[in-house]
Design an enzyme around this catalytic site. Sequence first.
Site, PDB file in Angstrom:
ATOM      1  N   HIS A 122       2.479 -10.091  -2.031  1.00 21.74           N
ATOM      2  CA  HIS A 122       2.158  -9.222  -0.898  1.00 21.74           C
ATOM      3  C   HIS A 122       0.661  -9.246  -0.589  1.00 21.74           C
ATOM      4  O   HIS A 122      -0.174  -9.075  -1.475  1.00 21.74           O
ATOM      5  CB  HIS A 122       2.607  -7.790  -1.231  1.00 21.74           C
ATOM      6  CG  HIS A 122       2.447  -6.824  -0.122  1.00 21.74           C
ATOM      7  ND1 HIS A 122       2.004  -5.534  -0.313  1.00 21.74           N
ATOM      8  CD2 HIS A 122       2.679  -6.928   1.220  1.00 21.74           C
ATOM      9  CE1 HIS A 122       1.982  -4.889   0.830  1.00 21.74           C
ATOM     10  NE2 HIS A 122       2.380  -5.712   1.779  1.00 21.74           N
ATOM     11  N   HIS A 175      -5.586  -7.157   7.055  1.00 22.91           N
ATOM     12  CA  HIS A 175      -4.425  -6.295   7.273  1.00 22.91           C
ATOM     13  C   HIS A 175      -4.730  -5.132   8.209  1.00 22.91           C
ATOM     14  O   HIS A 175      -3.984  -4.857   9.151  1.00 22.91           O
ATOM     15  CB  HIS A 175      -3.912  -5.748   5.936  1.00 22.91           C
ATOM     16  CG  HIS A 175      -2.762  -4.804   6.093  1.00 22.91           C
ATOM     17  ND1 HIS A 175      -2.929  -3.437   6.272  1.00 22.91           N
ATOM     18  CD2 HIS A 175      -1.421  -5.015   6.126  1.00 22.91           C
ATOM     19  CE1 HIS A 175      -1.753  -2.865   6.403  1.00 22.91           C
ATOM     20  NE2 HIS A 175      -0.814  -3.786   6.312  1.00 22.91           N
ATOM     21  N   GLU A 193       2.493 -13.789   1.261  1.00 19.66           N
ATOM     22  CA  GLU A 193       2.505 -13.064   2.527  1.00 19.66           C
ATOM     23  C   GLU A 193       1.064 -12.765   2.911  1.00 19.66           C
ATOM     24  O   GLU A 193       0.284 -12.246   2.117  1.00 19.66           O
ATOM     25  CB  GLU A 193       3.289 -11.758   2.382  1.00 19.66           C
ATOM     26  CG  GLU A 193       3.471 -10.982   3.681  1.00 19.66           C
ATOM     27  CD  GLU A 193       2.438  -9.879   3.854  1.00 19.66           C
ATOM     28  OE1 GLU A 193       2.303  -9.386   4.987  1.00 19.66           O
ATOM     29  OE2 GLU A 193       1.745  -9.527   2.877  1.00 19.66           O
TER      30      GLU A 193
END
Length: 298
Positions: free
Chosen positions: A56, A100, A85
Site C-alpha cells: 500500500h 497521496h 500500489e
Amino acid sequence: MKNLYFLILFALIISCKNTVKETVVKTEVEEQTEKKSILLDTFKYKPNAKPVISVHRGGKSIKNYPENCLETLQYVHDSIPAIYEIDVAKTKDGKLVLLHDNTLERTTTGTGKLTNYTYNELKAFNLEDDFGNETTFKIPLFSKVLNWAKTNNVVLTVDIKRSVALEQVIDEIRKEQAEDVCVIITYDLKQSQKAYNYAPEFLLSVSARNEKELDWLIHSNIPTENMLAFTGTRLSANEFYKKVHSYGIKTILGTLGNLDNQAAAKGDKMYQEWREKGIDIFATDRPFATAKALNITK
C-alpha cells in the site's frame, strides 16, 4: 474545361491523402489497443497459484522510508517479491508525480497544495516517513517510477488522484511503454467502464465488494480477463470468493487498516487463514509480516 479537369484531379488527390492519413491513424490506434498487456494472462485466476502482496502506497510505516517514494520501492523490492500500489497526482505545470494527499504537510517538508507548485519548485522539499523523520528523498516523477518498474520487472497498481485525468495517466504509461507493468485502479462501475473504453489493453482493479457490484461488472462491456476484483477491506463469505474465481478473476483484499491491526494483535497466522478463504492478493501496510506469514520469499 481544362481548369475544371485540374480542379477535379486536385480534389481526388486531396481526398486520397486524407483517406491514407485516416487509415494510418486508425491503424496506429488499433495496434496500440490490440496489443493487450501481458498482465491479463499473468493475473488470471489459477487454482493453487501463489498469493501476491500489494504494498500500500509503495510502503508505509517503514522508518526512514516514506510512502510513494522510489527509494522505498527499491528497499522493499530488495527484500520480498511484491506489487506496489502508488498514487499519481499532477503538479501546477502538469507533471505527473507520486503523492497521496492534496497537500504537502503530512509527507514532505513543504506546505500547501501540490497544485500550487511546479515540479522544479517541489525539488526544494524532502519526503518524510510516517514517523515525521525527514529524509533526503524527493517526490518522484511518475515516468521515473514507470521506468524503474520496467527495469526491475515490477508491477504497479496505479491509483489516479482527482487532480489528474485518467487519460493523462494512461497516455504517460503508453508513452513509456509500461503497459505490461501497470494495473489501473478504479472505484466504481462508471470509472471502470471509462478506463476500459479508453484503454482496453490494460488490466483493471475493479470494485467488487459484494454480489451486486460483481453482477454489475459481469454484465458490463468489460471482459472478465481485464479484471482484478477488489473485494474491500472487510472479509466476505467464502462462497463469494469462489464465485469471483469462477469467472477467472483474482481477488484482492484490503488488509490495510483494520485487518492488518487484527493480525498484529492476534497473530500473523491470520493472513494464512484469509488466504484459505480465497484471497489471492493482499493489499497491506505490513508487507514484511505478510510475506513471512504466507512464506513468500525471493
